[in-house]
Design an enzyme around this catalytic site. Structure first.
Site, PDB file in Angstrom:
ATOM      1  N   GLY A  48       0.849  -1.181   0.000  1.00  0.00           N
ATOM      2  CA  GLY A  48       0.000   0.000   0.000  1.00  0.00           C
ATOM      3  C   GLY A  48       0.883   1.228   0.000  1.00  0.00           C
ATOM      4  O   GLY A  48       2.043   1.176   0.451  1.00  0.00           O
ATOM      5  N   GLN A  53       2.969   9.850   1.610  1.00  0.00           N
ATOM      6  CA  GLN A  53       4.273   9.177   1.675  1.00  0.00           C
ATOM      7  C   GLN A  53       5.196   9.591   0.539  1.00  0.00           C
ATOM      8  O   GLN A  53       6.401   9.347   0.609  1.00  0.00           O
ATOM      9  CB  GLN A  53       4.094   7.649   1.674  1.00  0.00           C
ATOM     10  CG  GLN A  53       3.408   7.146   2.940  1.00  0.00           C
ATOM     11  CD  GLN A  53       3.335   5.633   2.948  1.00  0.00           C
ATOM     12  OE1 GLN A  53       2.411   5.055   2.385  1.00  0.00           O
ATOM     13  NE2 GLN A  53       4.325   4.979   3.541  1.00  0.00           N
ATOM     14  N   CYS A 110       6.178   0.082   7.964  1.00  0.00           N
ATOM     15  CA  CYS A 110       5.751   1.212   7.142  1.00  0.00           C
ATOM     16  C   CYS A 110       6.937   1.670   6.301  1.00  0.00           C
ATOM     17  O   CYS A 110       8.052   1.788   6.818  1.00  0.00           O
ATOM     18  CB  CYS A 110       5.262   2.351   8.033  1.00  0.00           C
ATOM     19  SG  CYS A 110       4.809   3.829   7.115  1.00  0.00           S
ATOM     20  N   LEU A 111       6.672   1.915   5.028  1.00  0.00           N
ATOM     21  CA  LEU A 111       7.744   2.365   4.137  1.00  0.00           C
ATOM     22  C   LEU A 111       8.312   3.709   4.583  1.00  0.00           C
ATOM     23  O   LEU A 111       9.415   4.067   4.182  1.00  0.00           O
ATOM     24  CB  LEU A 111       7.221   2.474   2.707  1.00  0.00           C
ATOM     25  CG  LEU A 111       6.771   1.153   2.068  1.00  0.00           C
ATOM     26  CD1 LEU A 111       6.074   1.406   0.745  1.00  0.00           C
ATOM     27  CD2 LEU A 111       7.944   0.210   1.889  1.00  0.00           C
ATOM     28  N   HIS A 152      -4.139   1.197   7.893  1.00  0.00           N
ATOM     29  CA  HIS A 152      -2.802   1.806   7.878  1.00  0.00           C
ATOM     30  C   HIS A 152      -2.763   2.970   6.868  1.00  0.00           C
ATOM     31  O   HIS A 152      -2.284   4.062   7.193  1.00  0.00           O
ATOM     32  CB  HIS A 152      -1.784   0.725   7.509  1.00  0.00           C
ATOM     33  CG  HIS A 152      -0.371   1.186   7.482  1.00  0.00           C
ATOM     34  ND1 HIS A 152       0.564   0.766   8.395  1.00  0.00           N
ATOM     35  CD2 HIS A 152       0.282   2.030   6.637  1.00  0.00           C
ATOM     36  CE1 HIS A 152       1.731   1.347   8.123  1.00  0.00           C
ATOM     37  NE2 HIS A 152       1.583   2.120   7.059  1.00  0.00           N
ATOM     38  N   GLU A 153      -3.274   2.733   5.667  1.00  0.00           N
ATOM     39  CA  GLU A 153      -3.231   3.778   4.634  1.00  0.00           C
ATOM     40  C   GLU A 153      -4.171   4.933   4.983  1.00  0.00           C
ATOM     41  O   GLU A 153      -3.829   6.102   4.765  1.00  0.00           O
ATOM     42  CB  GLU A 153      -3.580   3.194   3.261  1.00  0.00           C
ATOM     43  CG  GLU A 153      -2.682   2.062   2.778  1.00  0.00           C
ATOM     44  CD  GLU A 153      -1.194   2.354   2.876  1.00  0.00           C
ATOM     45  OE1 GLU A 153      -0.806   3.540   2.830  1.00  0.00           O
ATOM     46  OE2 GLU A 153      -0.419   1.402   3.016  1.00  0.00           O
ATOM     47  N   HIS A 156      -2.610   7.318   7.243  1.00  0.00           N
ATOM     48  CA  HIS A 156      -1.664   8.236   6.592  1.00  0.00           C
ATOM     49  C   HIS A 156      -2.361   9.509   6.098  1.00  0.00           C
ATOM     50  O   HIS A 156      -1.753  10.575   6.070  1.00  0.00           O
ATOM     51  CB  HIS A 156      -0.978   7.554   5.404  1.00  0.00           C
ATOM     52  CG  HIS A 156       0.232   6.745   5.782  1.00  0.00           C
ATOM     53  ND1 HIS A 156       1.270   7.255   6.526  1.00  0.00           N
ATOM     54  CD2 HIS A 156       0.577   5.461   5.495  1.00  0.00           C
ATOM     55  CE1 HIS A 156       2.203   6.318   6.687  1.00  0.00           C
ATOM     56  NE2 HIS A 156       1.805   5.225   6.079  1.00  0.00           N
TER      57      HIS A 156
HETATM   58 ZN    ZN Z   1       2.864   3.449   6.057  1.00  0.00          ZN
END
Ligand code: ZN
Length: 187
Positions: A48, A53, A110-111, A152-153, A156
């Site tokens: 995702g 991000q 998380c990226l 999670h997304e 963000h």
């Molecule tokens: Zn993330």
């Protein structure tokens, strides 16, 4: 084009992203952005990616949990994590609402918090409403790992990162985490 994924501490990850004007979905620029987000997510690799991000304050995320890597994971493990293949899709101006009160706790990464994991409780089921990349309204329910990715997304878009929700004592580097075998992807 692959975008740079910003890391925690960047202010854009702490802002509430404003809604997207649906009329803009028809523009070539928007279609290119979607293609870029997909490419960036694949490159990471992740399951995702939310617009903040890549330093864009927009209520937009993409999800895809359908890589060949899933073929290598035992069915039992996929079942334990309630993880099923999710083809690529786009969500614009979404709302993600828990259904019921049942939660599950798993390691999450998380990226934008590169190299770390922690245990995060998430609702087991969610209801999602929003718009797709064609500006069409969509709604559906999601379960298990897919529901986790969605929460999670969605976080963000509201300036929330998983570290706000984690069991702080479980926070670990990926190198130190040997408890799981199926968590090689982040979102
Ligand atoms: Zn993330």
């Amino acid at each position: 084009m692959i975008h740079n994924i910003v890391q925690v501490g960047h202010p854009v990850l702490r802002d509430v992203a404003p809604p997207i004007d649906l009329a803009s979905c028809a523009t070539p620029e928007f279609k290119q952005l979607i293609a870029d987000m997909r490419e960036t997510m694949h490159d990471a690799p992740g399951v995702g990616l939310a617009a903040p991000q890549i330093a864009l304050g927009l209520r937009l995320f993409v999800i895809e949990d359908d890589s060949e890597y899933l073929d290598e994971i035992d069915d039992e493990v996929l079942e334990e994590f309630k993880r099923e293949r999710v083809p690529f899709y786009v969500m614009i101006n979404p709302t993600v609402t828990p259904i019921g009160t049942e939660t599950e706790t798993h390691y999450e990464g998380c990226l934008s918090v590169n190299g770390f994991r922690a245990l995060v409780p998430r609702a087991l089921d969610v209801h999602v409403e929003g718009w797709n990349e064609n500006g069409e309204q969509v709604s559906f329910d999601a379960h298990g790992w897919h529901a986790r990715i969605l929460q999670h997304e969605f976080d963000h878009l509201n300036g929330t990162v998983y570290i706000d929700r984690m069991d702080t004592r479980s926070f670990t580097t990926e190198d130190n985490l040997e408890l799981l075998t199926d968590d090689e992807e982040e979102f």
